[in-house]
Design a protein around this motif. Structure first.
Motif, PDB file in Angstrom:
ATOM      1  N   GLN A 175       6.803   8.798 -10.499  1.00 20.47           N
ATOM      2  CA  GLN A 175       5.908   8.304 -11.451  1.00 20.47           C
ATOM      3  C   GLN A 175       4.553   9.447 -10.972  1.00 20.47           C
ATOM      4  OE1 GLN A 175       6.411   6.242 -13.283  1.00 20.47           O
ATOM      5  NE2 GLN A 175       4.762   7.020 -15.547  1.00 20.47           N
ATOM      6  N   HIS A 223       3.977  11.664  -2.219  1.00 20.41           N
ATOM      7  CA  HIS A 223       3.629  11.370  -3.949  1.00 20.41           C
ATOM      8  C   HIS A 223       4.686  10.393  -4.862  1.00 20.41           C
ATOM      9  CE1 HIS A 223      -0.226  14.137  -4.730  1.00 20.41           C
ATOM     10  NE2 HIS A 223       0.396  14.818  -3.306  1.00 20.41           N
ATOM     11  N   SER A 224       4.703   9.763  -5.324  1.00 15.00           N
ATOM     12  CA  SER A 224       5.466   9.261  -6.089  1.00 15.00           C
ATOM     13  C   SER A 224       6.299   9.635  -6.573  1.00 15.00           C
ATOM     14  CB  SER A 224       5.001   8.035  -6.301  1.00 15.00           C
ATOM     15  OG  SER A 224       3.953   7.466  -7.838  1.00 15.00           O
ATOM     16  N   SER A 253       6.658  15.337  -2.895  1.00 13.13           N
ATOM     17  CA  SER A 253       7.353  13.614  -2.245  1.00 13.13           C
ATOM     18  C   SER A 253       7.167  13.970  -0.437  1.00 13.13           C
ATOM     19  CB  SER A 253       9.093  15.111  -2.820  1.00 13.13           C
ATOM     20  OG  SER A 253       9.233  13.384  -2.115  1.00 13.13           O
ATOM     21  N   LYS A 306      13.070  11.608 -11.834  1.00 15.43           N
ATOM     22  CA  LYS A 306      14.029  11.122 -10.052  1.00 15.43           C
ATOM     23  C   LYS A 306      15.373  11.886 -10.363  1.00 15.43           C
ATOM     24  CE  LYS A 306      16.932   6.575 -10.563  1.00 15.43           C
ATOM     25  NZ  LYS A 306      18.198   7.179 -10.576  1.00 15.43           N
TER      26      LYS A 306
END
Length: 343
Positions: free
Chosen positions: A277, A274-275, A270, A291
């Motif tokens: 997903q 990076h997302s 993160s 999440k």
């Protein structure tokens, strides 16, 4: 081919002669196979019209010979082939030799009375193989990936509605928190809740709390949450509850290691931009799990997570060599960690 489109095509009677189904969501894949079977084969004909092979022990030539043979006493037949050799990535694990070119020829002129369906239980296909490129160009590949949390909730709501019940939004979210995102486990618990609610009943969060036990993995997630927020007493209560359920301390420690390691990886990725997903794809986790873990990871520094993993490694060695009692060793770790917090 998109999964939703594939289901629509079946409903409209547009059946392809060859399918390559791949992915890790086994429940959806089984549902697709069942819908396909229902659309083509009468229940009383299943024994004659459903044929199964595995490329690990059956040559492709034998499978294709069966595909080209007219069905006996039924208009159609479905050949389901479990495959870890032809389409999958990695080193083939087969006791027989295959000639992929034979399947390429069959794809050009498939039998009209046969549906040949390959089940590849891997996240990805080997894009370098000509057989994969050909199947994709003919729109014969279908990916079965885990549904995002919102789609899972919509799917649960529809399933409850089909049974004449209403699923409360809070109840759906709590169900996910308690048992995770495994669709087969969700079906088992959701159907039980619908039965409890009765005809035209409402599935509530209170019913979920009362009737759905929390899976060990989810309890460990809650346990780390308690440690991060200095709620040591609640963490110890969760631990004692798990022991009452006859969960092994060494197994629980392994789950703690996995959770702390995931937090460390997710925090690092993160921080690199990076997302969720993208992180889910790299770590092989469900986006919903990423999440929730990311929210939890924000409470720990990377240094603290690395130190906890090092401490758990030492405790693991001590427990397995008999230097420390398993039950009390892990409890002392939880007490120390809860007192220190996430800093």
């Amino acid at each position: 081919m998109d999964l939703k489109q594939a289901f629509r095509e079946i409903k409209q009677g547009n059946i392809a002669p060859v399918y390559v189904c791949y992915g890790t969501e086994a429940f959806l894949m089984n549902e697709f196979v069942e819908r396909l079977t229902e659309s083509l084969i009468e229940p009383e004909h299943r024994e004659m019209a459903l044929i199964r092979f595995d490329t690990g022990d059956t040559a492709l030539s034998v499978i294709l010979e069966e595909a080209q043979t007219l069905p006996f006493l039924v208009p159609h037949k479905i050949i389901i082939v479990r495959d870890s050799v032809l389409f999958a990535t990695g080193k083939p694990s087969s006791r027989v030799e295959h000639v992929p070119e034979q399947l390429l020829s069959y794809m050009d002129e498939p039998a009209e009375s046969t549906v040949l369906l390959f089940v590849v239980p891997y996240e990805k296909l080997d894009e370098r193989k000509k057989i994969v490129k050909t199947a994709k160009s003919k729109h014969q590949t279908i990916a079965f990936t885990p549904l995002p949390a919102e789609e899972l909730i919509q799917w649960m709501t529809k399933r409850a509605t089909a049974q004449g019940r209403t699923l409360d939004r809070d109840a759906a979210e709590e169900l996910l928190k308690r048992i995770g995102t495994d669709m087969q486990a969700i079906v088992t618990e959701l159907d039980k809740l619908c039965l409890h609610a009765g005809v035209a009943g409402l599935v509530t969060i209170d019913a979920v709390n009362e009737l759905v036990p929390i899976a060990a993995e989810q309890n460990v997630f809650r346990l780390t949450e308690m440690l991060a927020t200095l709620r040591t007493e609640q963490a110890i209560t969760i631990y004692h509850d798990l022991l009452k359920q006859r969960e092994e301390p060494i197994k629980l420690m392994a789950l703690l290691v996995r959770q702390f390691r995931n937090m460390l990886y997710i925090k690092e990725l993160s921080g690199q931009g990076h997302s969720p997903q993208q992180i889910a794809g790299q770590l092989g986790l469900h986006p919903y799990a990423v999440k929730l873990t990311l929210e939890q990871a924000h409470r720990f520094s990377q240094e603290r997570l690395a130190a906890l993993l090092s401490e758990l490694a030492e405790l693991d060695y001590a427990m397995k060599t008999g230097q420390v009692d398993k039950v009390f060793g892990l409890e002392l770790f939880l007490l120390r960690t809860g007192s220190a917090g996430a800093s």
